[in-house]
Scaffold this motif. Structure first.
Motif, PDB file in Angstrom:
ATOM      1  N   PRO A   1     110.515 132.631 -43.438  1.00 49.08           N
ATOM      2  CA  PRO A   1     110.472 131.952 -44.738  1.00 49.08           C
ATOM      3  C   PRO A   1     109.067 131.748 -45.293  1.00 49.08           C
ATOM      4  O   PRO A   1     108.893 131.642 -46.509  1.00 49.08           O
ATOM      5  N   GLY A   2     108.066 131.716 -44.439  1.00 52.92           N
ATOM      6  CA  GLY A   2     106.701 131.513 -44.904  1.00 52.92           C
ATOM      7  C   GLY A   2     106.006 132.778 -45.359  1.00 52.92           C
ATOM      8  O   GLY A   2     104.859 132.735 -45.807  1.00 52.92           O
ATOM      9  N   ASP A   3     106.699 133.911 -45.253  1.00 55.20           N
ATOM     10  CA  ASP A   3     106.069 135.194 -45.565  1.00 55.20           C
ATOM     11  C   ASP A   3     106.390 135.672 -46.975  1.00 55.20           C
ATOM     12  O   ASP A   3     107.510 135.527 -47.465  1.00 55.20           O
ATOM     13  N   SER A   4     105.388 136.279 -47.585  1.00 53.37           N
ATOM     14  CA  SER A   4     105.566 137.055 -48.807  1.00 53.37           C
ATOM     15  C   SER A   4     105.393 138.515 -48.418  1.00 53.37           C
ATOM     16  O   SER A   4     104.317 138.919 -47.979  1.00 53.37           O
ATOM     17  N   VAL A   5     106.454 139.281 -48.540  1.00 55.26           N
ATOM     18  CA  VAL A   5     106.471 140.663 -48.061  1.00 55.26           C
ATOM     19  C   VAL A   5     106.274 141.628 -49.220  1.00 55.26           C
ATOM     20  O   VAL A   5     106.890 141.466 -50.279  1.00 55.26           O
ATOM     21  N   VAL A   6     105.416 142.624 -49.025  1.00 45.90           N
ATOM     22  CA  VAL A   6     105.364 143.743 -49.957  1.00 45.90           C
ATOM     23  C   VAL A   6     106.105 144.906 -49.308  1.00 45.90           C
ATOM     24  O   VAL A   6     105.879 145.237 -48.146  1.00 45.90           O
ATOM     25  N   GLU A   7     107.032 145.480 -50.066  1.00 48.66           N
ATOM     26  CA  GLU A   7     107.803 146.630 -49.599  1.00 48.66           C
ATOM     27  C   GLU A   7     107.464 147.817 -50.493  1.00 48.66           C
ATOM     28  O   GLU A   7     107.628 147.750 -51.708  1.00 48.66           O
ATOM     29  N   VAL A   8     106.983 148.887 -49.894  1.00 47.38           N
ATOM     30  CA  VAL A   8     106.643 150.100 -50.641  1.00 47.38           C
ATOM     31  C   VAL A   8     107.806 151.079 -50.528  1.00 47.38           C
ATOM     32  O   VAL A   8     108.274 151.374 -49.427  1.00 47.38           O
ATOM     33  N   GLY A   9     108.272 151.569 -51.666  1.00 47.36           N
ATOM     34  CA  GLY A   9     109.367 152.527 -51.676  1.00 47.36           C
ATOM     35  C   GLY A   9     110.701 151.914 -51.316  1.00 47.36           C
ATOM     36  O   GLY A   9     111.362 152.374 -50.377  1.00 47.36           O
ATOM     37  N   PRO A  10     111.155 150.891 -52.035  1.00 50.55           N
ATOM     38  CA  PRO A  10     112.423 150.235 -51.698  1.00 50.55           C
ATOM     39  C   PRO A  10     113.641 151.104 -51.931  1.00 50.55           C
ATOM     40  O   PRO A  10     114.710 150.841 -51.376  1.00 50.55           O
ATOM     41  N   GLY A  11     113.495 152.145 -52.760  1.00 56.65           N
ATOM     42  CA  GLY A  11     114.606 153.059 -52.971  1.00 56.65           C
ATOM     43  C   GLY A  11     115.799 152.361 -53.588  1.00 56.65           C
ATOM     44  O   GLY A  11     115.697 151.674 -54.606  1.00 56.65           O
ATOM     45  N   LEU A  12     116.957 152.498 -52.955  1.00 55.49           N
ATOM     46  CA  LEU A  12     118.193 151.909 -53.469  1.00 55.49           C
ATOM     47  C   LEU A  12     118.390 150.468 -53.012  1.00 55.49           C
ATOM     48  O   LEU A  12     119.348 149.816 -53.448  1.00 55.49           O
TER      49      LEU A  12
ATOM     50  N   LEU B   1     117.448 144.208 -49.487  1.00 56.50           N
ATOM     51  CA  LEU B   1     118.550 143.271 -49.327  1.00 56.50           C
ATOM     52  C   LEU B   1     118.544 142.602 -47.953  1.00 56.50           C
ATOM     53  O   LEU B   1     118.985 141.465 -47.808  1.00 56.50           O
ATOM     54  N   ALA B   2     118.031 143.297 -46.953  1.00 55.14           N
ATOM     55  CA  ALA B   2     117.922 142.704 -45.617  1.00 55.14           C
ATOM     56  C   ALA B   2     116.767 141.707 -45.534  1.00 55.14           C
ATOM     57  O   ALA B   2     116.830 140.709 -44.800  1.00 55.14           O
ATOM     58  N   LEU B   3     115.701 141.958 -46.293  1.00 52.74           N
ATOM     59  CA  LEU B   3     114.523 141.092 -46.257  1.00 52.74           C
ATOM     60  C   LEU B   3     114.713 139.796 -47.044  1.00 52.74           C
ATOM     61  O   LEU B   3     114.272 138.724 -46.607  1.00 52.74           O
ATOM     62  N   LEU B   4     115.328 139.886 -48.208  1.00 53.99           N
ATOM     63  CA  LEU B   4     115.357 138.752 -49.134  1.00 53.99           C
ATOM     64  C   LEU B   4     115.884 137.445 -48.528  1.00 53.99           C
ATOM     65  O   LEU B   4     115.304 136.380 -48.775  1.00 53.99           O
ATOM     66  N   PRO B   5     116.961 137.456 -47.732  1.00 52.69           N
ATOM     67  CA  PRO B   5     117.433 136.186 -47.176  1.00 52.69           C
ATOM     68  C   PRO B   5     116.506 135.600 -46.108  1.00 52.69           C
ATOM     69  O   PRO B   5     116.602 134.417 -45.795  1.00 52.69           O
ATOM     70  N   GLU B   6     115.601 136.440 -45.570  1.00 51.74           N
ATOM     71  CA  GLU B   6     114.801 136.024 -44.418  1.00 51.74           C
ATOM     72  C   GLU B   6     113.403 135.548 -44.786  1.00 51.74           C
ATOM     73  O   GLU B   6     112.771 134.824 -44.002  1.00 51.74           O
ATOM     74  N   VAL B   7     112.893 135.937 -45.949  1.00 55.77           N
ATOM     75  CA  VAL B   7     111.486 135.671 -46.284  1.00 55.77           C
ATOM     76  C   VAL B   7     111.388 134.866 -47.578  1.00 55.77           C
ATOM     77  O   VAL B   7     112.371 134.681 -48.296  1.00 55.77           O
ATOM     78  N   GLY B   8     110.169 134.408 -47.863  1.00 55.97           N
ATOM     79  CA  GLY B   8     109.971 133.618 -49.059  1.00 55.97           C
ATOM     80  C   GLY B   8     109.980 134.433 -50.332  1.00 55.97           C
ATOM     81  O   GLY B   8     110.445 133.968 -51.378  1.00 55.97           O
ATOM     82  N   HIS B   9     109.471 135.666 -50.254  1.00 60.21           N
ATOM     83  CA  HIS B   9     109.363 136.499 -51.451  1.00 60.21           C
ATOM     84  C   HIS B   9     109.213 137.955 -51.043  1.00 60.21           C
ATOM     85  O   HIS B   9     108.645 138.250 -49.983  1.00 60.21           O
TER      86      HIS B   9
ATOM     87  N   VAL C   1      97.884 151.105 -56.366  1.00 53.36           N
ATOM     88  CA  VAL C   1      98.042 149.650 -56.410  1.00 53.36           C
ATOM     89  C   VAL C   1      96.944 148.978 -55.592  1.00 53.36           C
ATOM     90  O   VAL C   1      96.874 149.137 -54.373  1.00 53.36           O
ATOM     91  N   HIS C   2      96.089 148.236 -56.277  1.00 56.11           N
ATOM     92  CA  HIS C   2      95.035 147.478 -55.591  1.00 56.11           C
ATOM     93  C   HIS C   2      95.106 145.988 -55.921  1.00 56.11           C
ATOM     94  O   HIS C   2      94.313 145.199 -55.424  1.00 56.11           O
ATOM     95  N   GLU C   3      96.051 145.630 -56.774  1.00 56.36           N
ATOM     96  CA  GLU C   3      96.321 144.230 -57.088  1.00 56.36           C
ATOM     97  C   GLU C   3      97.824 144.037 -57.175  1.00 56.36           C
ATOM     98  O   GLU C   3      98.548 144.940 -57.610  1.00 56.36           O
ATOM     99  N   LEU C   4      98.293 142.870 -56.760  1.00 56.94           N
ATOM    100  CA  LEU C   4      99.708 142.535 -56.848  1.00 56.94           C
ATOM    101  C   LEU C   4      99.844 141.128 -57.440  1.00 56.94           C
ATOM    102  O   LEU C   4      98.956 140.290 -57.254  1.00 56.94           O
ATOM    103  N   PRO C   5     100.950 140.864 -58.124  1.00 61.37           N
ATOM    104  CA  PRO C   5     101.171 139.508 -58.626  1.00 61.37           C
ATOM    105  C   PRO C   5     101.367 138.530 -57.473  1.00 61.37           C
ATOM    106  O   PRO C   5     101.780 138.921 -56.376  1.00 61.37           O
ATOM    107  N   ASP C   6     101.062 137.278 -57.712  1.00 58.41           N
ATOM    108  CA  ASP C   6     101.299 136.248 -56.699  1.00 58.41           C
ATOM    109  C   ASP C   6     102.803 136.070 -56.473  1.00 58.41           C
ATOM    110  O   ASP C   6     103.608 136.326 -57.371  1.00 58.41           O
ATOM    111  N   PRO C   7     103.175 135.646 -55.276  1.00 56.79           N
ATOM    112  CA  PRO C   7     102.327 135.302 -54.132  1.00 56.79           C
ATOM    113  C   PRO C   7     101.777 136.541 -53.438  1.00 56.79           C
ATOM    114  O   PRO C   7     102.460 137.567 -53.371  1.00 56.79           O
ATOM    115  N   GLN C   8     100.544 136.420 -52.965  1.00 55.79           N
ATOM    116  CA  GLN C   8      99.902 137.549 -52.292  1.00 55.79           C
ATOM    117  C   GLN C   8     100.606 137.847 -50.962  1.00 55.79           C
ATOM    118  O   GLN C   8     101.079 136.939 -50.277  1.00 55.79           O
TER     119      GLN C   8
END
Length: 288
Positions: free
Chosen positions: A51-62, A67-75, A114-121
């Motif tokens: 829950p304390g993590d903000s995850v960046v996922e590259v190439g989420p596809g479909l 969908l597996a990450l969203l219930p487990e992490v903060g963002h 991509v060298h910048e991302l919107p918050d949360p980092q």
């Protein structure tokens, strides 16, 4: 659309979503979609995110891993280059996981730009990476986002083995050394080709990277990486010969190596990142 009850996409649902979008996976963007729920569960578990993590996922596809990450992490910030998939993903999440839709940010972009991302980092990178850009994406994101503490990526098995290789091993090379600048790297598992659609010609591997401080050196990362590139460009030569152009001459290369405590007869594949950093530091101290 088939009823979604588990929070994970199965093979039939993935094909339905793709058919609804009128698309098929393309080699141009290295698209191979995971169709096995147990695989995405395993990736999330090994990634160690919470829950304390903000995850960046590259190439989420479909959206299987999303969908597996969203219930487990903060963002989750999902970076997708394919315009059709980028447009569709938020709707897929809203339809199949409405309780977590507000945790998703979609960035339509080429990950290599991509060298910048919107918050949360981001605190973690978790992704099924396209084979053709896997190493550059990992290295670029570790450099661009110092907030990244952990990385868990699924890549071609050969690439996974190269990233996690240690000095002196057959797979050891430029990706191994450069990844070690940023992190401790380990092979976290293998994945059979049968869990993908379309089925690729190779198996995949899971690579885990844990951020650590870079080596102590008076040289910059760029200078150290230039030294690494020179050493492996002629990997069958001794470092005295391979680094001659980089240092300015064979004699200057030998001086750098001796200052760094490295035998000039050594080859690059025998050295770790700390030794390359020491060589680059010695070169930085030499007068031009």
């Amino acid at each position: 659309m088939a009823e979604q009850t588990s929070g994970y996409l199965g093979a039939a649902q993935i094909r339905e979503i793709a058919a609804g979008l009128g698309m098929r996976p393309t080699k141009h963007w290295g698209q191979n979609f995971v169709v096995d729920a147990n695989t995405v569960k395993r990736i999330v578990r090994i990634a160690g995110v919470g829950p304390g993590d903000s995850v960046v996922e590259v190439g989420p596809g479909l959206g299987s891993l999303t969908l597996a990450l969203l219930p487990e992490v903060g963002h989750v910030t999902a970076v997708e280059v394919d315009p059709t998939l980028a447009q569709a993903l938020p709707g897929t999440v809203q339809r199949l996981a409405p309780d977590y839709a507000d945790r998703l940010t979609l960035v339509h972009a080429d990950a290599m730009q991509v060298h910048e991302l919107p918050d949360p980092q981001p605190t973690a990178l978790v992704a099924n990476l396209p084979y053709n850009v896997s190493v550059p994406v990992v290295l670029t994101f570790l450099e661009s986002f110092p907030t990244l503490e952990r990385v868990l990526v699924m890549v071609q098995l050969e690439v996974a083995e190269r990233l996690a290789a240690t000095p002196g091993s057959k797979a050891y090379g430029v990706p191994s050394v450069k990844a070690a600048w940023y992190a401790a790297v380990r092979l976290a598992g293998t994945v059979p080709r049968s869990v993908f659609w379309p089925v690729p010609n190779v198996d995949s591997g899971l690579v885990a990277l844990e951020r650590r401080d870079p080596p102590r050196t008076d040289a910059t990362r760029r200078d150290t990486f230039t030294c690494i590139d020179a050493a492996f460009a002629q990997r069958r030569k001794t470092l005295r010969a391979a680094l001659a152009g980089w240092a300015g001459s064979a004699a200057r290369a030998e001086e750098c190596l001796r200052v760094a405590g490295v035998d000039p007869r050594t080859r690059g594949e025998q050295l770790g990142i700390e030794q390359f950093a020491a060589i680059a530091s010695a070169r930085a101290a030499l007068p031009d």
